[in-house]
Design a protein around this motif. Structure first.
Motif, PDB file in Angstrom:
ATOM      1  N   ALA A  31       0.862  -1.203   0.000  1.00 16.92           N
ATOM      2  CA  ALA A  31       0.000   0.000   0.000  1.00 16.92           C
ATOM      3  C   ALA A  31       0.889   1.240   0.000  1.00 16.92           C
ATOM      4  O   ALA A  31       1.542   1.536  -1.007  1.00 16.92           O
ATOM      5  N   GLY A  32       0.973   1.969   1.117  1.00 21.83           N
ATOM      6  CA  GLY A  32       1.850   3.147   1.157  1.00 21.83           C
ATOM      7  C   GLY A  32       3.324   2.760   1.235  1.00 21.83           C
ATOM      8  O   GLY A  32       4.202   3.571   0.930  1.00 21.83           O
ATOM      9  N   ASN A  80       1.081  -3.843  -6.034  1.00 22.15           N
ATOM     10  CA  ASN A  80       0.943  -2.433  -5.671  1.00 22.15           C
ATOM     11  C   ASN A  80      -0.538  -2.045  -5.712  1.00 22.15           C
ATOM     12  O   ASN A  80      -1.134  -1.969  -6.784  1.00 22.15           O
ATOM     13  N   TRP A 103      -1.747   0.814  -4.362  1.00 21.90           N
ATOM     14  CA  TRP A 103      -1.861   2.261  -4.106  1.00 21.90           C
ATOM     15  C   TRP A 103      -2.823   2.957  -5.071  1.00 21.90           C
ATOM     16  O   TRP A 103      -3.505   3.895  -4.709  1.00 21.90           O
ATOM     17  N   ASN A 104      -2.860   2.486  -6.329  1.00 23.20           N
ATOM     18  CA  ASN A 104      -3.678   3.187  -7.330  1.00 23.20           C
ATOM     19  C   ASN A 104      -5.104   2.647  -7.456  1.00 23.20           C
ATOM     20  O   ASN A 104      -5.839   3.067  -8.352  1.00 23.20           O
ATOM     21  N   ARG A 150     -10.218   3.560  -2.058  1.00 21.05           N
ATOM     22  CA  ARG A 150     -10.012   4.940  -1.595  1.00 21.05           C
ATOM     23  C   ARG A 150     -11.349   5.592  -1.224  1.00 21.05           C
ATOM     24  O   ARG A 150     -12.404   5.102  -1.586  1.00 21.05           O
ATOM     25  N   LEU A 185      -7.222   2.419   1.837  1.00 20.76           N
ATOM     26  CA  LEU A 185      -6.073   3.246   1.466  1.00 20.76           C
ATOM     27  C   LEU A 185      -6.168   4.679   1.998  1.00 20.76           C
ATOM     28  O   LEU A 185      -5.364   5.531   1.622  1.00 20.76           O
ATOM     29  N   THR A 199      -5.355   7.714   3.875  1.00 27.03           N
ATOM     30  CA  THR A 199      -4.097   8.081   4.551  1.00 27.03           C
ATOM     31  C   THR A 199      -4.403   8.877   5.829  1.00 27.03           C
ATOM     32  O   THR A 199      -5.512   9.382   6.019  1.00 27.03           O
ATOM     33  N   ARG A 233       1.522   9.236   3.236  1.00 25.71           N
ATOM     34  CA  ARG A 233       1.703   7.975   2.513  1.00 25.71           C
ATOM     35  C   ARG A 233       1.145   6.763   3.288  1.00 25.71           C
ATOM     36  O   ARG A 233       0.649   5.816   2.691  1.00 25.71           O
ATOM     37  N   THR A 290      -1.262   4.313   5.339  1.00 21.00           N
ATOM     38  CA  THR A 290      -2.703   4.116   5.239  1.00 21.00           C
ATOM     39  C   THR A 290      -3.248   3.422   6.489  1.00 21.00           C
ATOM     40  O   THR A 290      -2.522   2.697   7.187  1.00 21.00           O
TER      41      THR A 290
END
Ligand SMILES: Cc1cc2nc3c(=O)[nH]c(=O)nc-3n(C[C@H](O)[C@H](O)[C@H](O)COP(=O)(O)OP(=O)(O)OC[C@H]3O[C@@H](n4cnc5c(N)ncnc54)[C@H](O)[C@@H]3O)c2cc1C
Length: 291
Positions: A34-35, A55, A57-58, A63, A77, A79, A111, A113
Motif C-alpha cells: 500500500a503506502g 501495488n 496504491w492506485n 479509496r 487506502l 491516509t 503515505r 494508510t
C-alpha cells in the motif's frame, strides 16, 4: 543491510479485479503493497520477507470516505492526512484524527494508510485502539466475494489475523458517534512526535448523572495485539462513578492487561501508565454528562 532490489517483483494492477486475481495465484506468494511505510523499512533492513508484491496504491476502489446515516466507510487506502482533513471524521471521530496526527511525521501521514496500519498488526500501532473503541468493522474482499467482521475479532495473536492470503482489507466501517459521548485518547511515547507508543489508550463513554451507561475501552502496547478491555467495560457498566468504582475498575484493568518489557518500555511502567490513564478518563467521566 539493504536488500538487493532487483530480486523483488512489484506489479501494479489496473483495477481491483486484477489485484484480486494476482492474490489468488501462487498460493499466497503475492502480498499487498500500500503506502509502503512499513514495508520499505523492512526492505532497507534486508528483512522484507516475500518477493512478490501487488501495488494497491492506485486502486480507486480502496479509496475515499463515504458517509450514510448509520456509518462512515473509510477505504483501506485512506491516509492519515485524509483522515485529518475530512470534516465528518474530525467532528465525530476525534480520537482517530488524533491518532493520525500523532502517527509519524508529515511524510508518513501523506503515505501511510489505515489499512496498512491494521494489517501490519503491530501491538503498538496508534489507530487500532481508537478503531476498537469506535467498534469498527472491517470489510475483506477476495475473488470469492466480500465479508465483514468486527475489528475486535480480527487480531488473533501476535501478527496473526483473520485475513486469508487471497484477501485484501478493502474498508473500515465506523458506526456514527452521537455528539453526547465522552471520547478520550492518549498516546504515551518517549517524545511528542515521531515516537512509537509505550501505551495507547482510547475510550468512548455515555455518562448520565455520574453513571456510566455505556463504555468501550481499548489499549495498545499492553498485549500481543491491540485489545478491547471487555472485563473492565462490563465492570463499569451502570456503575455510579465514585472512588470505590474507580479503584475496582483499575484492579480489573490491571488483571486484564499483560504488557511486556521491551526496547521501548517496561512491563511495570506500562501497567502504571495504563491505570493512570483509566483513572484520568474516569475522573473526566465523573464531570461529564451526555445530554
Ligand atoms: C518513520 C516512521 C514512523 C512511523 N510512526 C508510526 C506511528 O507513530 N504510529 C504507528 O501506528 N505507525 C507508525 N509507523 C508505521 C506505518 O507508517 C503505519 O503502520 C502505516 O499505517 C502503514 O501503512 P502503509 O500503507 O504504509 O502499509 P504498507 O507498508 O504498504 O503495508 C504494511 C502491511 O500491511 C499489508 N497491507 C497494506 N494494505 C493492505 C490491505 N489493504 N489489505 C491487506 N493487506 C494490506 C502489507 O502487505 C504489509 O504487510 C511509522 C513508520 C515509519 C517508517
Amino acid at each position: 543491510m539493504r536488500a538487493y532490489v532487483p530480486s523483488y517483483e512489484l506489479v501494479s494492477p489496473a483495477n481491483l479485479n486484477e489485484a484480486l486475481d494476482l492474490l489468488a495465484q501462487n498460493d499466497g506468494g503475492w502480498k499487498p503493497f500500500a503506502g509502503g511505510t512499513d514495508l520499505m523499512v523492512l526492505l532497507e533492513a534486508g528483512k522484507l520477507p516475500y518477493r512478490q508484491y501487488v501495488n494497491i496504491w492506485n486502486l480507486k476502489e480502496l479509496r475515499g470516505i463515504e458517509v450514510n446515516d448509520a456509518k462512515v466507510r473509510l477505504g483501506a487506502l485512506t491516509t492519515y492526512t485524509e483522515v485529518q482533513a475530512d470534516p465528518i471524521v474530525r467532528a465525530e471521530f476525534p480520537m482517530l484524527c488524533r491518532a493520525a496526527r500523532e502517527t509519524g511525521g508529515i511524510a508518513i501521514q501523506n503515505r501511510g494508510t489505515l489499512g496498512g496500519n491494521i494489517v501490519n498488526a503491530s501491538p503498538a500501532a496508534d489507530s487500532p485502539p481508537a478503531l476498537l473503541a469506535y467498534d469498527a468493522e472491517l470489510e475483506l474482499i477476495s475473488k470469492s466475494g466480500a465479508r465483514t467482521i468486527p475489528y475486535s475479532k480480527f487480531h488473533r495473536g501476535y501478527k496473526q489475523m483473520d485475513l486469508r492470503a487471497d484477501e485484501l482489507l478493502s474498508a473500515i466501517y465506523l458506526p456514527r458517534v452521537p455528539a453526547n459521548r465522552l471520547q478520550y485518547y492518549r498516546k504515551v511515547g518517549t517524545r511528542k512526535a515521531q515516537a512509537i507508543s509505550k501505551v495507547c489508550f482510547a475510550s468512548v463513554a455515555e455518562v448520565h448523572h455520574n453513571e456510566i451507561t455505556q463504555v468501550r475501552i481499548a489499549l495498545g502496547s499492553v498485549a500481543p495485539i491491540p485489545i478491547r478491555c471487555e472485563k473492565t467495560e462490563a465492570m463499569l457498566a451502570s456503575q455510579t462513578l465514585n472512588d470505590e468504582t474507580i479503584e475496582l475498575a483499575t484492579s480489573t484493568l490491571a488483571a486484564e492487561i499483560a504488557p511486556i518489557d521491551d526496547i521501548r518500555s517496561t512491563r511495570d511502567y506500562r501497567v502504571r501508565v495504563s491505570l493512570n490513564l483509566l483513572r484520568d478518563f474516569l475522573a473526566r467521566a465523573g464531570v461529564f454528562t451526555s445530554h
